[in-house]
Design a protein around this motif. Structure first.
Motif, PDB file in Angstrom:
ATOM      1  N   GLY A  15      45.126  33.912  35.540  1.00 32.14           N
ATOM      2  CA  GLY A  15      44.934  32.472  35.433  1.00 32.14           C
ATOM      3  C   GLY A  15      46.033  31.894  34.559  1.00 32.14           C
ATOM      4  N   ASN A  16      45.855  30.687  34.106  1.00 29.73           N
ATOM      5  CA  ASN A  16      46.874  30.006  33.310  1.00 29.73           C
ATOM      6  C   ASN A  16      46.312  29.690  31.923  1.00 29.73           C
ATOM      7  OD1 ASN A  16      48.780  28.367  32.181  1.00 29.73           O
ATOM      8  ND2 ASN A  16      48.935  26.975  33.909  1.00 29.73           N
ATOM      9  N   PRO A  17      46.642  30.526  30.898  1.00 28.18           N
ATOM     10  CA  PRO A  17      46.071  30.282  29.567  1.00 28.18           C
ATOM     11  C   PRO A  17      46.500  28.950  28.962  1.00 28.18           C
ATOM     12  CG  PRO A  17      47.745  31.996  29.455  1.00 28.18           C
ATOM     13  CD  PRO A  17      47.527  31.676  30.916  1.00 28.18           C
ATOM     14  N   GLU A  18      47.675  28.436  29.336  1.00 26.62           N
ATOM     15  CA  GLU A  18      48.114  27.140  28.811  1.00 26.62           C
ATOM     16  C   GLU A  18      47.186  26.029  29.294  1.00 26.62           C
ATOM     17  OE1 GLU A  18      50.524  29.205  30.315  1.00 26.62           O
ATOM     18  OE2 GLU A  18      51.201  29.955  28.388  1.00 26.62           O
ATOM     19  N   ALA A  19      46.572  26.221  30.448  1.00 26.46           N
ATOM     20  CA  ALA A  19      45.627  25.236  30.979  1.00 26.46           C
ATOM     21  C   ALA A  19      44.199  25.566  30.561  1.00 26.46           C
ATOM     22  CB  ALA A  19      45.737  25.203  32.500  1.00 26.46           C
ATOM     23  N   GLY A  20      44.069  26.511  29.623  1.00 23.39           N
ATOM     24  CA  GLY A  20      42.751  26.886  29.138  1.00 23.39           C
ATOM     25  C   GLY A  20      42.041  27.908  30.010  1.00 23.39           C
ATOM     26  N   LEU A  21      42.748  28.501  30.955  1.00 22.07           N
ATOM     27  CA  LEU A  21      42.133  29.472  31.858  1.00 22.07           C
ATOM     28  C   LEU A  21      42.451  30.893  31.417  1.00 22.07           C
ATOM     29  CD1 LEU A  21      42.808  27.822  35.339  1.00 22.07           C
ATOM     30  CD2 LEU A  21      40.678  27.855  34.034  1.00 22.07           C
ATOM     31  N   TRP A  22      41.725  31.387  30.452  1.00 23.88           N
ATOM     32  CA  TRP A  22      41.848  32.779  30.023  1.00 23.88           C
ATOM     33  C   TRP A  22      40.990  33.604  30.961  1.00 23.88           C
ATOM     34  CZ3 TRP A  22      44.122  35.429  25.739  1.00 23.88           C
ATOM     35  CH2 TRP A  22      45.011  34.634  25.004  1.00 23.88           C
ATOM     36  N   GLU A  23      41.496  33.736  32.185  1.00 23.97           N
ATOM     37  CA  GLU A  23      40.785  34.506  33.182  1.00 23.97           C
ATOM     38  C   GLU A  23      41.768  35.162  34.132  1.00 23.97           C
ATOM     39  OE1 GLU A  23      38.102  31.525  34.733  1.00 23.97           O
ATOM     40  OE2 GLU A  23      39.502  30.940  36.288  1.00 23.97           O
ATOM     41  N   ALA A  24      41.264  36.181  34.805  1.00 29.52           N
ATOM     42  CA  ALA A  24      42.061  36.886  35.806  1.00 29.52           C
ATOM     43  C   ALA A  24      41.159  37.162  36.992  1.00 29.52           C
ATOM     44  CB  ALA A  24      42.626  38.186  35.237  1.00 29.52           C
ATOM     45  N   TYR A  25      41.800  37.275  38.127  1.00 30.65           N
ATOM     46  CA  TYR A  25      41.091  37.472  39.378  1.00 30.65           C
ATOM     47  C   TYR A  25      41.465  38.839  39.925  1.00 30.65           C
ATOM     48  CZ  TYR A  25      41.590  32.585  38.316  1.00 30.65           C
ATOM     49  OH  TYR A  25      41.622  31.393  37.643  1.00 30.65           O
ATOM     50  N   PHE A  26      40.472  39.553  40.433  1.00 31.06           N
ATOM     51  CA  PHE A  26      40.675  40.904  40.936  1.00 31.06           C
ATOM     52  C   PHE A  26      40.044  41.026  42.314  1.00 31.06           C
ATOM     53  CE2 PHE A  26      40.753  41.188  36.369  1.00 31.06           C
ATOM     54  CZ  PHE A  26      41.725  42.129  36.082  1.00 31.06           C
ATOM     55  N   LEU A  27      40.734  41.761  43.183  1.00 32.43           N
ATOM     56  CA  LEU A  27      40.200  42.091  44.495  1.00 32.43           C
ATOM     57  C   LEU A  27      40.551  43.547  44.756  1.00 32.43           C
ATOM     58  CD1 LEU A  27      38.773  41.075  47.050  1.00 32.43           C
ATOM     59  CD2 LEU A  27      41.035  40.537  47.970  1.00 32.43           C
ATOM     60  N   PHE A  28      39.527  44.383  44.830  1.00 37.76           N
ATOM     61  CA  PHE A  28      39.722  45.813  45.005  1.00 37.76           C
ATOM     62  C   PHE A  28      39.461  46.203  46.456  1.00 37.76           C
ATOM     63  CE2 PHE A  28      38.638  45.228  40.533  1.00 37.76           C
ATOM     64  CZ  PHE A  28      39.706  45.873  39.935  1.00 37.76           C
ATOM     65  N   PRO A  29      40.480  46.758  47.122  1.00 38.84           N
ATOM     66  CA  PRO A  29      40.320  47.156  48.524  1.00 38.84           C
ATOM     67  C   PRO A  29      39.444  48.412  48.634  1.00 38.84           C
ATOM     68  CG  PRO A  29      42.465  47.840  47.713  1.00 38.84           C
ATOM     69  CD  PRO A  29      41.824  47.035  46.615  1.00 38.84           C
ATOM     70  N   PRO A  30      38.938  48.696  49.822  1.00 34.71           N
ATOM     71  CA  PRO A  30      38.081  49.872  50.012  1.00 34.71           C
ATOM     72  C   PRO A  30      38.734  51.190  49.606  1.00 34.71           C
ATOM     73  CG  PRO A  30      37.946  48.432  51.924  1.00 34.71           C
ATOM     74  CD  PRO A  30      39.034  47.880  51.031  1.00 34.71           C
ATOM     75  N   ASP A  31      40.077  51.268  49.655  1.00 32.47           N
ATOM     76  CA  ASP A  31      40.751  52.517  49.299  1.00 32.47           C
ATOM     77  C   ASP A  31      41.107  52.598  47.800  1.00 32.47           C
ATOM     78  OD1 ASP A  31      42.775  50.620  49.334  1.00 32.47           O
ATOM     79  OD2 ASP A  31      44.203  51.874  50.420  1.00 32.47           O
ATOM     80  N   PHE A  32      40.608  51.667  46.989  1.00 39.83           N
ATOM     81  CA  PHE A  32      40.830  51.708  45.541  1.00 39.83           C
ATOM     82  C   PHE A  32      40.312  53.040  45.006  1.00 39.83           C
ATOM     83  CE2 PHE A  32      39.060  50.533  41.236  1.00 39.83           C
ATOM     84  CZ  PHE A  32      40.297  50.467  40.587  1.00 39.83           C
ATOM     85  N   HIS A  38      32.468  56.876  43.542  1.00 36.25           N
ATOM     86  CA  HIS A  38      31.442  56.017  42.919  1.00 36.25           C
ATOM     87  C   HIS A  38      30.940  54.991  43.914  1.00 36.25           C
ATOM     88  CE1 HIS A  38      29.827  53.407  39.640  1.00 36.25           C
ATOM     89  NE2 HIS A  38      29.708  54.560  39.041  1.00 36.25           N
ATOM     90  N   PHE A  39      30.201  55.190  44.809  1.00 36.15           N
ATOM     91  CA  PHE A  39      29.504  56.381  45.286  1.00 36.15           C
ATOM     92  C   PHE A  39      29.853  56.554  46.756  1.00 36.15           C
ATOM     93  CE2 PHE A  39      26.968  54.761  41.783  1.00 36.15           C
ATOM     94  CZ  PHE A  39      26.730  55.904  41.037  1.00 36.15           C
ATOM     95  N   PRO A  40      30.072  57.776  47.213  1.00 38.57           N
ATOM     96  CA  PRO A  40      30.462  57.990  48.610  1.00 38.57           C
ATOM     97  C   PRO A  40      29.465  57.335  49.578  1.00 38.57           C
ATOM     98  CG  PRO A  40      30.667  60.019  47.363  1.00 38.57           C
ATOM     99  CD  PRO A  40      29.972  59.027  46.465  1.00 38.57           C
ATOM    100  N   GLY A  41      30.023  56.554  50.497  1.00 39.09           N
ATOM    101  CA  GLY A  41      29.193  55.876  51.484  1.00 39.09           C
ATOM    102  C   GLY A  41      28.558  54.586  50.992  1.00 39.09           C
ATOM    103  N   ARG A  42      28.623  54.328  49.700  1.00 41.55           N
ATOM    104  CA  ARG A  42      28.037  53.111  49.108  1.00 41.55           C
ATOM    105  C   ARG A  42      28.823  52.732  47.859  1.00 41.55           C
ATOM    106  NH1 ARG A  42      21.930  52.595  47.385  1.00 41.55           N
ATOM    107  NH2 ARG A  42      22.388  50.611  46.459  1.00 41.55           N
ATOM    108  N   ALA A  43      30.089  52.436  48.044  1.00 39.03           N
ATOM    109  CA  ALA A  43      31.017  52.234  46.927  1.00 39.03           C
ATOM    110  C   ALA A  43      30.648  51.023  46.081  1.00 39.03           C
ATOM    111  CB  ALA A  43      32.427  52.074  47.466  1.00 39.03           C
ATOM    112  N   ILE A  44      30.692  51.233  44.753  1.00 37.78           N
ATOM    113  CA  ILE A  44      30.586  50.126  43.805  1.00 37.78           C
ATOM    114  C   ILE A  44      31.628  50.341  42.705  1.00 37.78           C
ATOM    115  CG2 ILE A  44      28.155  49.638  44.247  1.00 37.78           C
ATOM    116  CD1 ILE A  44      27.464  51.017  41.612  1.00 37.78           C
ATOM    117  N   LEU A  45      32.069  49.240  42.126  1.00 34.35           N
ATOM    118  CA  LEU A  45      33.080  49.291  41.076  1.00 34.35           C
ATOM    119  C   LEU A  45      32.444  49.820  39.791  1.00 34.35           C
ATOM    120  CD1 LEU A  45      36.066  48.502  40.440  1.00 34.35           C
ATOM    121  CD2 LEU A  45      35.144  46.340  39.569  1.00 34.35           C
ATOM    122  N   PRO A  46      32.973  50.915  39.231  1.00 34.81           N
ATOM    123  CA  PRO A  46      32.403  51.457  37.990  1.00 34.81           C
ATOM    124  C   PRO A  46      32.526  50.469  36.828  1.00 34.81           C
ATOM    125  CG  PRO A  46      33.857  53.063  39.036  1.00 34.81           C
ATOM    126  CD  PRO A  46      34.052  51.762  39.750  1.00 34.81           C
ATOM    127  N   GLY A  47      31.561  50.545  35.921  1.00 30.39           N
ATOM    128  CA  GLY A  47      31.590  49.702  34.727  1.00 30.39           C
ATOM    129  C   GLY A  47      32.831  49.931  33.887  1.00 30.39           C
TER     130      GLY A  47
END
Length: 129
Positions: A15-32, A38-47
């Motif tokens: 994001g843009n911290p100068e505009a007050g956006l202390w954030e980031a965007y993530f998109l993880f593809p299936p082959d991440f 975590h977990f085979p056949g039912r993938a979820i992003l680990p904590g």
């Protein structure tokens, strides 16, 4: 660990911290890499990856290398699946110079809270400070 950090950064858009956006965007593809076990056949992003997303975002915004000192809170509410866009949003911006700081962030998917994370970070000695 370096490989997963690198892959997480490759999935990040800041994001843009100068505009007050202390954030980031993530998109993880299936082959991440983290979805493979975590977990085979039912993938979820680990904590642990969600925490690394926050650390990667902080390092990019500050230009400093940080050390994770403590996980104060890691509350995961909803799973993140492959190809689900998430936003990591810092609740309070970091000051320019800090030796150690506890930061709080939320992770959102479509503006719905996925996780709440609070971590204590410090500057690494090799970060030029």
């Amino acid at each position: 660990m370096r490989k997963i950090k690198s892959e997480i950064r490759g999935c990040m858009e800041l994001g843009n911290p100068e505009a007050g956006l202390w954030e980031a965007y993530f998109l993880f593809p299936p082959d991440f890499i983290a979805f493979q076990g975590h977990f085979p056949g039912r993938a979820i992003l680990p904590g642990a990856c969600q925490i690394q997303c926050l650390l990667s975002m902080l390092e990019e915004f500050t230009g400093k290398t940080l050390a994770l000192k403590e996980i104060v809170l890691a509350k995961h509410i909803t799973p993140v699946r492959p190809d689900e866009a998430i936003t990591v949003r810092l609740i309070e911006p970091l000051p320019p110079d800090f030796p150690e700081k506890t930061v709080k962030a939320v992770i959102l998917h479509d503006e719905v809270k996925v996780s709440e994370i609070r971590i204590r970070v410090s500057l690494r000695e090799n970060s030029g400070i």
